[in-house]
Design a protein around this motif. Structure first.
Motif, PDB file in Angstrom:
ATOM      1  N   MET A  91       0.829  -1.204   0.000  1.00  0.00           N
ATOM      2  CA  MET A  91       0.000   0.000   0.000  1.00  0.00           C
ATOM      3  C   MET A  91       0.862   1.252   0.000  1.00  0.00           C
ATOM      4  N   ALA A  92       1.965   1.223   0.841  1.00  0.00           N
ATOM      5  CA  ALA A  92       2.863   2.377   0.867  1.00  0.00           C
ATOM      6  C   ALA A  92       3.544   2.567  -0.487  1.00  0.00           C
ATOM      7  N   LYS A  93       3.950   1.441  -1.083  1.00  0.00           N
ATOM      8  CA  LYS A  93       4.597   1.519  -2.395  1.00  0.00           C
ATOM      9  C   LYS A  93       3.627   2.052  -3.446  1.00  0.00           C
ATOM     10  N   GLU A  94       2.396   1.591  -3.347  1.00  0.00           N
ATOM     11  CA  GLU A  94       1.381   2.061  -4.298  1.00  0.00           C
ATOM     12  C   GLU A  94       1.168   3.562  -4.150  1.00  0.00           C
ATOM     13  N   GLU A  95       1.165   4.034  -2.893  1.00  0.00           N
ATOM     14  CA  GLU A  95       1.010   5.463  -2.666  1.00  0.00           C
ATOM     15  C   GLU A  95       2.169   6.248  -3.261  1.00  0.00           C
ATOM     16  N   ARG A  96       3.412   5.682  -3.080  1.00  0.00           N
ATOM     17  CA  ARG A  96       4.579   6.371  -3.647  1.00  0.00           C
ATOM     18  C   ARG A  96       4.513   6.393  -5.172  1.00  0.00           C
ATOM     19  N   LEU A  97       4.085   5.235  -5.736  1.00  0.00           N
ATOM     20  CA  LEU A  97       3.967   5.188  -7.194  1.00  0.00           C
ATOM     21  C   LEU A  97       2.930   6.175  -7.708  1.00  0.00           C
ATOM     22  N   GLU A  98       1.825   6.289  -6.964  1.00  0.00           N
ATOM     23  CA  GLU A  98       0.798   7.259  -7.372  1.00  0.00           C
ATOM     24  C   GLU A  98       1.351   8.672  -7.315  1.00  0.00           C
ATOM     25  N   ALA A  99       2.165   8.940  -6.240  1.00  0.00           N
ATOM     26  CA  ALA A  99       2.766  10.275  -6.133  1.00  0.00           C
ATOM     27  C   ALA A  99       3.742  10.527  -7.271  1.00  0.00           C
ATOM     28  N   LYS A 100       4.574   9.502  -7.581  1.00  0.00           N
ATOM     29  CA  LYS A 100       5.521   9.655  -8.694  1.00  0.00           C
ATOM     30  C   LYS A 100       4.791   9.829 -10.018  1.00  0.00           C
ATOM     31  N   LEU A 101       3.690   9.065 -10.196  1.00  0.00           N
ATOM     32  CA  LEU A 101       2.915   9.181 -11.420  1.00  0.00           C
ATOM     33  C   LEU A 101       2.345  10.577 -11.566  1.00  0.00           C
TER      34      LEU A 101
END
Length: 519
Positions: A91-101
């Motif tokens: 979930m944390a990684k997904e949040e970071r990926l969403e932020a990077k996206l």
């Protein structure tokens, strides 16, 4: 009477037998009943024990099932915790990926906007370039009309003037930079080299190109030659050395390319002379024995060299090749002594510069190892030596130092530069090498002729036994700045056309004299 007795006795016997049989059956029946009772009791006890054992097994099984259930529950709980942790990480990684996206989307929008702006600027620049080109053509036509020159002629004159000014400025800049570098570099280099030379004092013994063997008498020459020359042919075939027997009294000359072969031939011939038995079979035996002893001696010489220098762990084959350098000369300089001297000089200079002293000594000791086999393998001895060092797992810095000490490869480390400097010091010091008079004079003449071929040179003198050349130039034809460039050109020409040990100093002198008489 007798018959009656017999009958009575028979009847008695039959009755006793019947009674005994009945009694025996009664006893057997009683025993059988007792056995059945005993069996019944045993069976009952076995059933009771089986019931108890069954209950114990059931209790133990229940305990084990309970324990296994607890273990499974604990394992399931741990897996659930691990899955929860992984889920949180995902979930944390997904949040970071969403932020990077989101950031990438914003950057993409910025890039698109920047591309649009650059495209507009590019169109504007193209329009300006067309306008400037048109104006440049107009200016060129006007300049051609005013100056009376075409654009190509004006361009050539401008380029010549720029080239002249650039050369002048470059000469000044080079001179200033090199003078500044020399003030610091020369002082430090002289200190390091002087210290290295002062701390190492090596002996040098010149080797001859041929070997002379003294005979006890002239009669021995005939015995060496043998009947129809069979002894001398056998000796030459076994050693690979030419025997020269001339009118020189009580002397035989051994001639061969390899000093090692000459040494083997010399020892073999001396033993044959001492033994007195000279014939082909004896010659082959003596030569074979001397060759075996020489192998042992070569290893001892190599080991002694490594011990003297303080270098250990060299492959035995390289140690043997080091010993073989004892019987190799270069410009009449013993190569093994030269290698030991270079090793000491490298070690001293490395210690002064804060480098690895042992590795520097190792590189200096092995730098000429290729000369031990360069008569057997094609190629420069530096490249051959580097290949040998690489084959026997020497460090890559040492391999490069060996390969680069004659510029066959580019030096990659400071150690390679130290080996070059130490090699030049050992070869260029007074008394290290011998040179034929004809070659010496020819080298000095070539040195002076190279300098005289340059424009503006009036005189050139080779001094310091060819270690320096002084060039006098005509002051009216050569300026101060041109003097500096001329010095570099002469040095480059000498490097390209002459072979010499060490280095040659080039000094260009420009002197303007004015004379007048007072009357």
């Amino acid at each position: 009477m007798d018959a009656t007795i017999v009958i009575v006795l028979a009847v008695g016997l039959v009755g006793g037998a019947a009674a005994g049989y009945v009694l025996h059956r009664i006893i057997e029946a009683k025993r059988l009943a007792e056995a059945k009772d005993l069996a019944q009791r045993i069976l009952e006890e076995a059933r009771k024990e089986a019931q108890v054992t069954k209950e114990d097994v059931l209790v133990q099984g229940q305990k084990e099932l309970l324990q296994e259930k607890k273990e499974q529950e604990r394992e399931i709980k741990e897996r659930e915790n691990a899955l929860k942790a992984k889920e949180q990480k995902l979930m944390a990684k997904e949040e970071r990926l969403e932020a990077k996206l989101e950031t990438a989307t914003q950057k993409e929008a910025s890039v698109i906007e920047l591309e649009k702006r650059l495209a507009r600027q590019e169109r504007e620049l193209d329009d300006r370039e067309v306008t400037l080109a048109r104006r440049e053509e107009e200016h060129e036509h006007r300049l051609e009309e005013v100056a009376g020159l075409t654009a190509e002629e004006a361009r050539q004159r401008l380029m010549q003037e720029i080239e002249s000014r650039t050369r002048h400025e470059a000469a000044k800049m080079i001179r200033a930079i090199e003078m500044e570098a020399k003030e610091v570099g020369d002082k430090k280099a002289k200190e390091v080299i002087a210290l290295a030379i002062n701390r190492y004092a090596g002996d040098f013994v010149a080797e001859q190109t041929v070997t002379a063997v003294t005979l006890p008498s002239e009669e021995m020459k005939g015995r060496i030659i043998g009947r129809e020359g069979r002894n001398i042919r056998a000796l030459e075939a076994a050693t690979g050395v030419d025997l020269i027997i001339d009118d020189t009294p009580e002397t035989v000359i051994l001639s061969a390319y390899s000093p090692l072969r000459r040494e083997i031939a010399k020892q073999s011939l001396e033993r044959l002379i001492t033994d007195g038995r000279i014939h082909p079979a004896r010659i082959e035996d003596i030569v074979a024995k001397v060759e075996k002893e020489m192998e042992v001696k070569l290893r001892q010489i190599g080991e002694q060299a490594t011990f003297d220098v303080g270098v250990h762990g060299i492959h035995p084959d390289l140690v043997r090749l080091l010993g073989q350098l004892q019987y190799r000369t270069s410009y009449s300089q013993n190569v093994l002594q030269h290698s030991i001297e270079v090793a000491f000089l490298c070690g001293v200079m490395a210690a002064e510069l804060g480098l690895d002293e042992k590795r520097a000594k190792r590189a200096g000791l092995l730098h000429d190892i290729g000369k031990a086999v360069d008569h057997e393998i094609e190629g420069p001895h530096a490249v051959i030596g580097a290949d040998l060092a690489k084959k026997y797992s020497e460090h890559r810095d040492i391999v490069n130092a060996i390969a680069a000490h004659h510029e066959d490869q580019a030096p990659e480390t400071i150690m390679a530069i130290l080996v070059q400097a130490a090699d030049a010091l050992s070869g260029a010091r007074p008394g290290a090498r011998k040179e034929l008079l004809q070659n010496y004079v020819k080298r000095l003449e070539d040195l002076e002729n190279i300098a005289k071929d340059f424009e503006g040179v009036s005189k050139a003198y080779a001094i310091q036994a060819g270690r320096e050349i002084r060039v006098m130039v005509e002051p009216d034809r050569v300026s101060d700045d041109r003097t500096y460039m001329l010095c570099k050109d002469i040095a480059k020409q000498i490097e390209d056309n002459l072979t010499y040990p060490g280095q040659i100093k080039v000094t260009v002198i420009r002197e303007k004299r004015a004379s007048e008489y007072a009357k």
